[in-house]
Each structure stands twice: as structure tokens, then as C-alpha cells.
Design an enzyme around this catalytic site. Structure first.
Site, PDB file in Angstrom:
ATOM      1  N   CYS A   2       0.836  -1.192   0.000  1.00  0.00           N
ATOM      2  CA  CYS A   2       0.000   0.000   0.000  1.00  0.00           C
ATOM      3  C   CYS A   2       0.878   1.252   0.000  1.00  0.00           C
ATOM      4  O   CYS A   2       1.938   1.287   0.622  1.00  0.00           O
ATOM      5  CB  CYS A   2      -0.935   0.082   1.192  1.00  0.00           C
ATOM      6  SG  CYS A   2      -2.067  -1.288   1.319  1.00  0.00           S
ATOM      7  N   ARG A  27       3.783  -0.106  -4.936  1.00  0.00           N
ATOM      8  CA  ARG A  27       3.587  -0.627  -3.572  1.00  0.00           C
ATOM      9  C   ARG A  27       2.295  -1.426  -3.433  1.00  0.00           C
ATOM     10  O   ARG A  27       2.050  -2.056  -2.405  1.00  0.00           O
ATOM     11  CB  ARG A  27       3.562   0.533  -2.570  1.00  0.00           C
ATOM     12  CG  ARG A  27       4.831   1.361  -2.554  1.00  0.00           C
ATOM     13  CD  ARG A  27       4.710   2.478  -1.563  1.00  0.00           C
ATOM     14  NE  ARG A  27       4.658   1.996  -0.207  1.00  0.00           N
ATOM     15  CZ  ARG A  27       5.699   1.787   0.566  1.00  0.00           C
ATOM     16  NH1 ARG A  27       6.914   2.021   0.105  1.00  0.00           N
ATOM     17  NH2 ARG A  27       5.558   1.352   1.790  1.00  0.00           N
ATOM     18  N   TRP A  74      -2.765  -2.846  -1.644  1.00  0.00           N
ATOM     19  CA  TRP A  74      -2.405  -4.256  -1.800  1.00  0.00           C
ATOM     20  C   TRP A  74      -3.187  -4.966  -0.706  1.00  0.00           C
ATOM     21  O   TRP A  74      -2.886  -4.812   0.476  1.00  0.00           O
ATOM     22  CB  TRP A  74      -0.892  -4.445  -1.607  1.00  0.00           C
ATOM     23  CG  TRP A  74      -0.401  -5.819  -1.938  1.00  0.00           C
ATOM     24  CD1 TRP A  74       0.043  -6.273  -3.140  1.00  0.00           C
ATOM     25  CD2 TRP A  74      -0.277  -6.921  -1.026  1.00  0.00           C
ATOM     26  NE1 TRP A  74       0.416  -7.582  -3.038  1.00  0.00           N
ATOM     27  CE2 TRP A  74       0.232  -8.005  -1.757  1.00  0.00           C
ATOM     28  CE3 TRP A  74      -0.559  -7.107   0.330  1.00  0.00           C
ATOM     29  CZ2 TRP A  74       0.476  -9.245  -1.190  1.00  0.00           C
ATOM     30  CZ3 TRP A  74      -0.328  -8.339   0.906  1.00  0.00           C
ATOM     31  CH2 TRP A  74       0.195  -9.401   0.150  1.00  0.00           C
ATOM     32  N   ASN A 100      -1.593   2.240   5.720  1.00  0.00           N
ATOM     33  CA  ASN A 100      -0.671   1.221   5.225  1.00  0.00           C
ATOM     34  C   ASN A 100      -0.245   0.406   6.428  1.00  0.00           C
ATOM     35  O   ASN A 100       0.286   0.966   7.387  1.00  0.00           O
ATOM     36  CB  ASN A 100       0.539   1.903   4.570  1.00  0.00           C
ATOM     37  CG  ASN A 100       1.610   0.910   4.145  1.00  0.00           C
ATOM     38  OD1 ASN A 100       1.321  -0.249   3.922  1.00  0.00           O
ATOM     39  ND2 ASN A 100       2.838   1.388   4.037  1.00  0.00           N
ATOM     40  N   GLY A 101      -0.520  -0.913   6.399  1.00  0.00           N
ATOM     41  CA  GLY A 101      -0.143  -1.759   7.535  1.00  0.00           C
ATOM     42  C   GLY A 101      -1.261  -2.712   7.884  1.00  0.00           C
ATOM     43  O   GLY A 101      -2.167  -2.954   7.089  1.00  0.00           O
ATOM     44  N   GLU A 482      17.632 -17.177  -8.368  1.00  0.00           N
ATOM     45  CA  GLU A 482      17.190 -15.830  -8.743  1.00  0.00           C
ATOM     46  C   GLU A 482      16.614 -15.817 -10.169  1.00  0.00           C
ATOM     47  O   GLU A 482      15.603 -15.161 -10.427  1.00  0.00           O
ATOM     48  CB  GLU A 482      18.370 -14.850  -8.614  1.00  0.00           C
ATOM     49  CG  GLU A 482      18.088 -13.417  -9.023  1.00  0.00           C
ATOM     50  CD  GLU A 482      16.966 -12.741  -8.244  1.00  0.00           C
ATOM     51  OE1 GLU A 482      16.486 -13.295  -7.238  1.00  0.00           O
ATOM     52  OE2 GLU A 482      16.547 -11.654  -8.669  1.00  0.00           O
ATOM     53  N   LYS A 486      12.824 -14.639 -11.017  1.00  0.00           N
ATOM     54  CA  LYS A 486      12.499 -13.559 -11.960  1.00  0.00           C
ATOM     55  C   LYS A 486      11.485 -14.046 -13.001  1.00  0.00           C
ATOM     56  O   LYS A 486      10.523 -13.353 -13.298  1.00  0.00           O
ATOM     57  CB  LYS A 486      13.758 -13.047 -12.692  1.00  0.00           C
ATOM     58  CG  LYS A 486      14.696 -12.213 -11.862  1.00  0.00           C
ATOM     59  CD  LYS A 486      14.246 -10.788 -11.606  1.00  0.00           C
ATOM     60  CE  LYS A 486      13.553 -10.603 -10.297  1.00  0.00           C
ATOM     61  NZ  LYS A 486      14.209 -10.617  -9.063  1.00  0.00           N
ATOM     62  N   GLU A 489       8.009 -14.523 -11.318  1.00  0.00           N
ATOM     63  CA  GLU A 489       7.259 -13.369 -10.814  1.00  0.00           C
ATOM     64  C   GLU A 489       6.793 -12.424 -11.910  1.00  0.00           C
ATOM     65  O   GLU A 489       5.761 -11.790 -11.746  1.00  0.00           O
ATOM     66  CB  GLU A 489       8.001 -12.633  -9.701  1.00  0.00           C
ATOM     67  CG  GLU A 489       9.263 -11.936 -10.072  1.00  0.00           C
ATOM     68  CD  GLU A 489       9.901 -11.225  -8.880  1.00  0.00           C
ATOM     69  OE1 GLU A 489       9.221 -10.949  -7.886  1.00  0.00           O
ATOM     70  OE2 GLU A 489      11.103 -10.941  -8.957  1.00  0.00           O
ATOM     71  N   HIS A 505      18.569 -36.097  -7.298  1.00  0.00           N
ATOM     72  CA  HIS A 505      17.814 -36.512  -6.105  1.00  0.00           C
ATOM     73  C   HIS A 505      16.331 -36.212  -6.232  1.00  0.00           C
ATOM     74  O   HIS A 505      15.636 -36.107  -5.225  1.00  0.00           O
ATOM     75  CB  HIS A 505      18.412 -35.855  -4.857  1.00  0.00           C
ATOM     76  CG  HIS A 505      19.850 -36.199  -4.673  1.00  0.00           C
ATOM     77  ND1 HIS A 505      20.262 -37.439  -4.225  1.00  0.00           N
ATOM     78  CD2 HIS A 505      20.982 -35.502  -4.928  1.00  0.00           C
ATOM     79  CE1 HIS A 505      21.588 -37.477  -4.195  1.00  0.00           C
ATOM     80  NE2 HIS A 505      22.056 -36.299  -4.623  1.00  0.00           N
ATOM     81  N   LYS A 604       6.177  -4.086  -4.037  1.00  0.00           N
ATOM     82  CA  LYS A 604       7.615  -3.837  -3.967  1.00  0.00           C
ATOM     83  C   LYS A 604       8.140  -3.949  -2.543  1.00  0.00           C
ATOM     84  O   LYS A 604       9.244  -4.416  -2.303  1.00  0.00           O
ATOM     85  CB  LYS A 604       7.889  -2.433  -4.510  1.00  0.00           C
ATOM     86  CG  LYS A 604       9.344  -2.044  -4.567  1.00  0.00           C
ATOM     87  CD  LYS A 604       9.994  -2.617  -5.785  1.00  0.00           C
ATOM     88  CE  LYS A 604      11.466  -2.285  -5.888  1.00  0.00           C
ATOM     89  NZ  LYS A 604      12.154  -3.296  -6.719  1.00  0.00           N
TER      90      LYS A 604
HETATM   91  C1  AGP Z   1      12.110  -9.295  -5.846  1.00  0.00           C
HETATM   92  O1  AGP Z   1      12.045  -9.419  -7.222  1.00  0.00           O
HETATM   93  C2  AGP Z   1      10.931  -9.714  -5.157  1.00  0.00           C
HETATM   94  N1  AGP Z   1       9.777  -9.030  -5.625  1.00  0.00           N
HETATM   95  C3  AGP Z   1      10.962  -9.914  -3.663  1.00  0.00           C
HETATM   96  O2  AGP Z   1      11.353 -11.239  -3.516  1.00  0.00           O
HETATM   97  C4  AGP Z   1      11.877  -9.038  -2.786  1.00  0.00           C
HETATM   98  O3  AGP Z   1      13.206  -9.311  -3.075  1.00  0.00           O
HETATM   99  C5  AGP Z   1      11.581  -9.321  -1.307  1.00  0.00           C
HETATM  100  O4  AGP Z   1      10.261  -8.962  -1.025  1.00  0.00           O
HETATM  101  C6  AGP Z   1      12.530  -8.621  -0.365  1.00  0.00           C
HETATM  102  O5  AGP Z   1      12.420  -7.233  -0.469  1.00  0.00           O
HETATM  103  P1  AGP Z   1      13.491  -6.267   0.199  1.00  0.00           P
HETATM  104  O6  AGP Z   1      14.769  -6.467  -0.514  1.00  0.00           O
HETATM  105  O7  AGP Z   1      12.919  -4.902   0.026  1.00  0.00           O
HETATM  106  O8  AGP Z   1      13.595  -6.654   1.646  1.00  0.00           O
END
Ligand code: AGP
Length: 609
Positions: A2, A27, A74, A100-101, A482, A486, A489, A505, A604
Site C-alpha cells: 500500500c 507498492r 495491496w 498502510n499496515g 534468482e 524472476k 514473478e 535426487h 515492492k
Molecule cells: C524481488 O524481485 C521480489 N519481488 C521480492 O522477492 C523481494 O526481493 C523481497 O520482497 C525482499 O524485499 P526487500 O529487498 O525490500 O527486503
């Protein structure tokens, strides 16, 4: 999660609030709304959907007022809908509030307020706050919000306006970030600084347990208990142009192409190319910390966790120190053993991730030294830690982290080198060789980025592929994780990241022509083993793409396509191997026409647990 924004001034606040919401949309983006004081009453517009939908609603049903608040959501409590979209209002419709929260005790508060006659119209936790403000209102919005927040448990950044106490925004913070901006004849409140850059560079950060009253003339700060607070006004050094796309189709593309500069900036003034020494005095860590630490624990979530894993391999190799990397959410639930000699690094691009922040605080309670590795020097983590390793990556708007990941790896490389040097684990010659090669890495990154067109063509050719296995070993195992993250997501494609050694395994059972393996196979200490993995996939009819050093014929023979990278020291290969994987994910998502910068269900900054 949010974004909240507020503007109090003498001109119509709606355009600034709407533009601010656009910049905060990363956000949260399932619903949005604005409320303003139009002179007589509180008026609001809300929509399910994105900020562009709110803009359309405002075009059809205009709104104007010199003082107002906005929100991009969100969802946590209550599905995304117009009813659940903020701002929420009290029974009388005279107070509007954004949040927000999460209010943890909302259920008990809601039952009590309902029994007292308050009528609830949403499924949100937030609505209890506005009813509490209504209940405590005796003519002063500030005092009503002060009384309300004392009853709340959980995390909140809130802002409210009222027609019964007009001309002001009252805000409170306990957890999620809130920053105040000082313009010419107007003041602003925001979840982060990006919406403020176009109005002012002069800002003040609210701390937990603080309230602010914003008017056209200025801002007054106080504690929840009512004591006045004198705040330092800081001047931002970010440029407004840094939060524009600059000709790229998406922020993510722009941020991928900025990565070589991020490494350059992270290294700047922190290394000597003559002596090979690394200087981390700017972190504020006491010089003796490295010598005293017998163990390092890295805590993080998501992509930052993957950077932590890369950091672990660097630290183990260079400094010969035991290192654990922990998901912050898991560490908090465990009976994790941390002794006084443990040095903790909290890694987070935002510096606000709820689990990482809580784990950091846990470590501080145990009196451990904590270093925040973040791109947000004024974030909660930066403030709560003993030291700050600032990434200098500039604003990252795309929800999928790219340049901050590379910045984190660069920061951790510096940390590992400094740690090793402080403990005498590296000779002068070794230090010099490593630092000089690290300095050459950005140039090599630019070369990889120069081959983006070939990676785009490959991503389009593989668009029909629904399942991917990303394989890597040792320092490129986190890069496999990673790369898979990517792709998942932003392109919503099923992808798993695995350590090459684990393939036999279990995951090998998945290999057939419908599963594409993306092998990360630079020439390093595990190169031969990765080639064996590729042969095993090939023998079972699986398709293979590979990231390998230029001229690696063996990798070329096993793979349908090779994304070539220049040679570098094996510890620094992740800076290069991650680039084709980011580009592959980006182009797959863009070719599918997906919302690359705002993937579904993500936010984010994850400020809820
Ligand atoms: C990154 O592409 C992701 N959207 C997510 O995993 C992110 O890295 C994670 O939420 C941690 O965020 P931060 O680095 O702001 O703590």
C-alpha cells in the site's frame, strides 16, 4: 504494501495526489482512491483497479480541494473492491482516512465499536481506525487520532482529513514508512520519497510513535504521548529524472541496463586500485567488529536472500568465516542460536520488509552488532541497525528487483574483502588482484547487456515453454534461484531453481521435452560437474539453454543456445551470469504483453508479515 500520499496547500491538491499515487503504484495496485476537503465536506472517489482507472473515474466525476489524501492498495483484509478501497470514512462521512499496515486487534475493536453503534461498510481492518477517530473526536482531529492510535495493535502509517477540522492532514506512524515534504506554500506526506521529488527536495522522516499535522504553512510533529518533536529537515540528492523511464518500455528494462553503473557507484571511494584495500568506514561499523566476529548471519527475504547466499560463498572463500543465510521469516519462528560474537547483516533493498526488520530487531535485542545492507538509507532498517552499507543504486521502481540485487552483491563483495583484509586472510597481492578484477566487472557487464537482442530473440522462441529448471552450483546456485524467481514473478511461468548436485535426487524425474533447463555454467571450480548435469538432461531429451564463458565449446555442444559472458574471477561470475537470466525473464514477460513493472499479487515493499 500500500502507498499513502497527502497534500495540504492552497491550490487544488488532486493532480499532485494522483501523480503521487502513480509513483507509489509499485507498492500495491489492486484498488485506489482519493479523498479531499472541498470546502464544505469530504468528497472521495474510489475504484477497484489501477491508478489509470482512478484517473478515468476522476475524469468522469471530477474532484477538487486544497487538502487531500490518496491510497493505492495491496489487499490484506478484504478482497480488492471499490468498497474496500481506501480512503475509508466514519459513520458521519466527515472523516476520511488512509492506512498502510495491519491492525492486529481489529476484530475486537470492530465488535466493540459495532456494539457502541458504529456502522461498518467494508471488510477491511482499516475501517476500525476511522471509527475510533470519530469516537474520540472532540473538535481536534489531531487529538482524536492520538487517542485512536493508542488503542491499535499492529503496524500502521495513517493519514486523515476531516471537514470538522479542515485545512490539515493528520498522520501517525508505527511501522510502515512515512516521509514529509516541505514545498512552497504546501506540504506533503508520502510512503516514500519518489512522489515528492517533483515538488521539493526538503524532507523529514517520521519515526515510529510519531504524529504530524500538515498544513499549507508547515508541519508540526509530536509523539503519540503529545510531546512536541523537533525534526531535522534533510535535502534529497535524487533527481526527478531518476524516477522516469527515459525511453525504455518499462522501468525494469531501464533498471537492468543501469546495473553496471550501480556496481561502479557501489565501489566508488570504497576501494584503492593501488593497494587493493577496501574502505567501509562510511558504514559506521566499529573497526574492531570484524576481528571480534566469529560468525556472520545474513538475514533477508526473496531476491535479497539470494544476494545473501552469494555473499555467503564470497565470505567463506575470502574470509574463511562461518556464515549462515536465513530467511528472515523463518529465523523469527525458530529458536535460533546467536552468540555475542555473531555479526548480523540485514539485507533489503527497501529497508522496510516486515520480517527482515523484525529479525534485525531481534538481533539488536540480543545486543549483537547489526549492519543494514540497503538501498534506502533512511529506512527503518537503516535506522535500527548499528551501521549502514548503502547501495547507491538509485530508485528502483520495477517490482522485480534487478539493480538492487546486483548492488547487494557488490556491497557484499566489498564486505567480504574488508572482512578478509581485517582478519589477515588475504595477502596484499591477492587483495589487489581481486579489487582490480572487481573494478573491471562493470565493463564486462556492459558487454553482456550489449547482447540483449539475442536474448530477446531466444526468449521469444521459447515463449511456448511452460516449465523451466534453473540449475547452478556453488556461487551460481543462488543465481539459478534468482533466475527462476524472476521468470516466475514477471512472466507467470513455472520455474524451479536447483543446485546442480541435487538434480539426481528428484527433479531429474521431470526432465522431458516439455521441460527446458537453464544451466548456469561459467568456467569455475564446478564447471565439469555442471557439464555432467547438462549431459544428463540431454540424455533424457530435455532442452537446454546455457549461460557460459565466451568460447566454451563444451557448454555449446550440450545447449541449444548459449548466452555468452566474458571471463572473470570465479567469485565475481554472478554479476555476469544473472544478466542474461534477468533479460530472458523480462523479454518473456514483455512478449506476452504482461505488466512487467507491476506483476500480479506482488508489491515492492512487503511491510506485512
Ligand atoms: C524481488 O524481485 C521480489 N519481488 C521480492 O522477492 C523481494 O526481493 C523481497 O520482497 C525482499 O524485499 P526487500 O529487498 O525490500 O527486503
Amino acid at each position: 504494501m500500500c502507498g499513502i500520499i497527502g497534500c495540504a496547500g492552497t491550490r487544488d491538491a488532486v493532480p499532485a495526489i494522483l501523480e503521487g499515487l502513480r509513483r507509489l503504484e509499485y507498492r500495491g495496485y489492486d484498488s485506489a482512491g482519493i479523498a479531499v476537503l472541498d470546502g464544505r465536506a469530504v468528497e472521495r472517489r474510489r475504484v477497484k483497479g489501477k491508478i489509470r482507472d482512478l484517473a478515468e473515474e476522476l475524469r468522469l466525476h471530477p474532484l477538487a480541494g486544497v487538502c487531500g489524501i490518496g491510497h493505492t492498495r495491496w489487499a490484506t483484509h478484504g478482497r480488492p473492491s471499490e468498497d474496500n478501497a481506501h480512503p475509508h470514512t466514519d459513520c458521519g462521512g466527515a472523516i476520511a482516512l488512509v492506512h498502510n499496515g495491519i491492525v492486529e486487534n481489529y476484530w475486537a475493536l470492530k465488535e466493540r465499536l459495532k456494539a457502541e453503534g458504529h456502522v461498518f461498510r467494508t471488510e477491511t481492518d482499516t475501517e476500525v481506525i476511522v471509527h475510533l477517530v470519530e469516537k474520540h473526536f472532540r473538535g481536534s482531529l489531531e487529538e482524536a487520532l492520538r487517542a485512536a492510535v493508542r488503542e491499535l495493535e499492529g503496524a500502521f502509517a495513517v493519514a486523515c482529513v476531516s471537514s470538522r477540522d479542515p485545512g490539515k492532514i493528520v498522520a501517525a506512524r508505527n511501522g510502515p514508512p512515512a516521509v514529509v515534504g516541505f514545498g512552497q506554500g504546501e506540504t506533503f506526506l508520502s510512503s516514500d520519497i519518489t512522489p515528492l521529488l517533483h515538488h521539493t527536495r526538503r524532507v523529514a522522516y517520521m519515526d515510529d510513535g510519531e504524529m504530524a499535522v500538515l498544513t499549507a504553512d508547515g508541519v508540526r510533529f509530536s509523539t503519540f504521548a503529545g510531546a512536541p518533536v523537533a525534526k531535522a529537515v534533510e535535502t534529497l540528492d535524487w533527481e526527478p529524472a531518476m524516477v522516469e523511464k527515459r525511453g525504455f518500455a518499462h522501468f525494469m528494462a531501464k533498471e537492468i541496463f543501469e546495473q553496471a553503473d550501480v556496481v561502479r557507484d557501489t565501489l566508488k571511494s570504497r576501494v584503492s586500485l593501488d593497494s587493493g584495500r577496501v574502505f567501509l568506514e562510511d558504514t559506521g561499523l566499529q573497526p574492531g567488529v570484524f576481528r571480534r566476529a566469529s560468525r556472520v548471519v545474513l538475514i533477508a527475504c526473496g531476491t535479497s536472500y539470494h544476494a545473501g547466499l552469494v555473499g555467503k560463498y564470497m565470505l567463506e572463500t575470502l574470509a574463511r568465516v562461518p556464515v549462515d543465510v536465513e530467511y528472515a521469516s523463518e529465523l523469527r519462528s525458530r529458536d535460533f542460536v546467536m552468540d555475542r560474537e555473531t555479526l548480523v547483516l540485514a539485507i533489503s533493498q527497501s529497508g522496510e520488509t516486515a520480517d527482515t526488520l523484525a529479525a534485525l530487531r531481534l538481533a539488536r535485542e540480543k545486543a549483537l552488532a547489526v549492519l543494514a545492507v540497503t538501498n534506502s538509507p533512511n529506512s527503518s532498517m537503516a535506522r535500527a541497525a548499528d551501521g549502514l552499507l548503502d547501495l547507491h543504486a538509485g530508485p528502483e521502481i520495477g517490482v522485480a528487483a534487478t539493480k538492487t540485487f546486483v548492488g547487494q552483491m557488490a556491497a557484499l563483495a566489498l564486505f567480504a574483502l574488508a572482512f578478509a583484509q581485517a582478519r589477515g586472510a588475504l595477502s596484499d597481492g591477492q587483495s589487489l588482484e581481486l579489487v582490480q578484477e572487481l573494478q573491471r566487472v562493470p565493463h564486462k557487464m556492459d558487454r553482456v547487456l550489449g547482447s540483449a537482442a539475442a536474448i530477446e530473440r531466444a526468449a521469444r522462441r521459447y515463449l511456448a515453454c511452460e516449465h523451466y529448471l534453473f540449475l547452478g552450483r556453488w556461487i551460481n546456485f543462488p543465481i539459478a534461484l534468482e533466475g527462476a524467481l524472476k521468470l516466475k514473478e514477471i512472466s507467470y511461468t513455472h520455474a524451479e531453481g536447483y543446485a546442480g548436485g541435487e538434480m539426481k535426487h528428484g527433479p531429474i524425474a521431470l526432465i522431458d521435452e516439455g521441460m527446458t533447463t537453464l544451466a548456469v555454467v561459467p568456467r569455475d571450480r564446478v564447471h565439469d560437474k555442471m557439464l555432467s548435469n547438462m549431459a544428463e538432461v540431454q540424455a533424457r531429451g530435455g532442452r537446454i539453454l546455457a549461460v557460459a564463458f565466451e568460447g566454451d565449446d563444451k557448454a555449446g555442444m550440450a545447449a541449444e543456445e548459449v548466452f555468452s559472458i566474458p571471463e572473470t574471477h570465479q567469485l565475481f561470475t554472478p554479476f555476469l551470469t544473472v544478466l542474461p537470466l534477468q533479460l530472458f525473464a523480462y523479454h518473456a514477460a514483455a512478449a506476452k504483453g504482461l505488466d512487467v513493472d507491476q506483476p500480479r499479487n506482488l508489491a515492492k515493499s512487503v511491510t506485512v508479515e
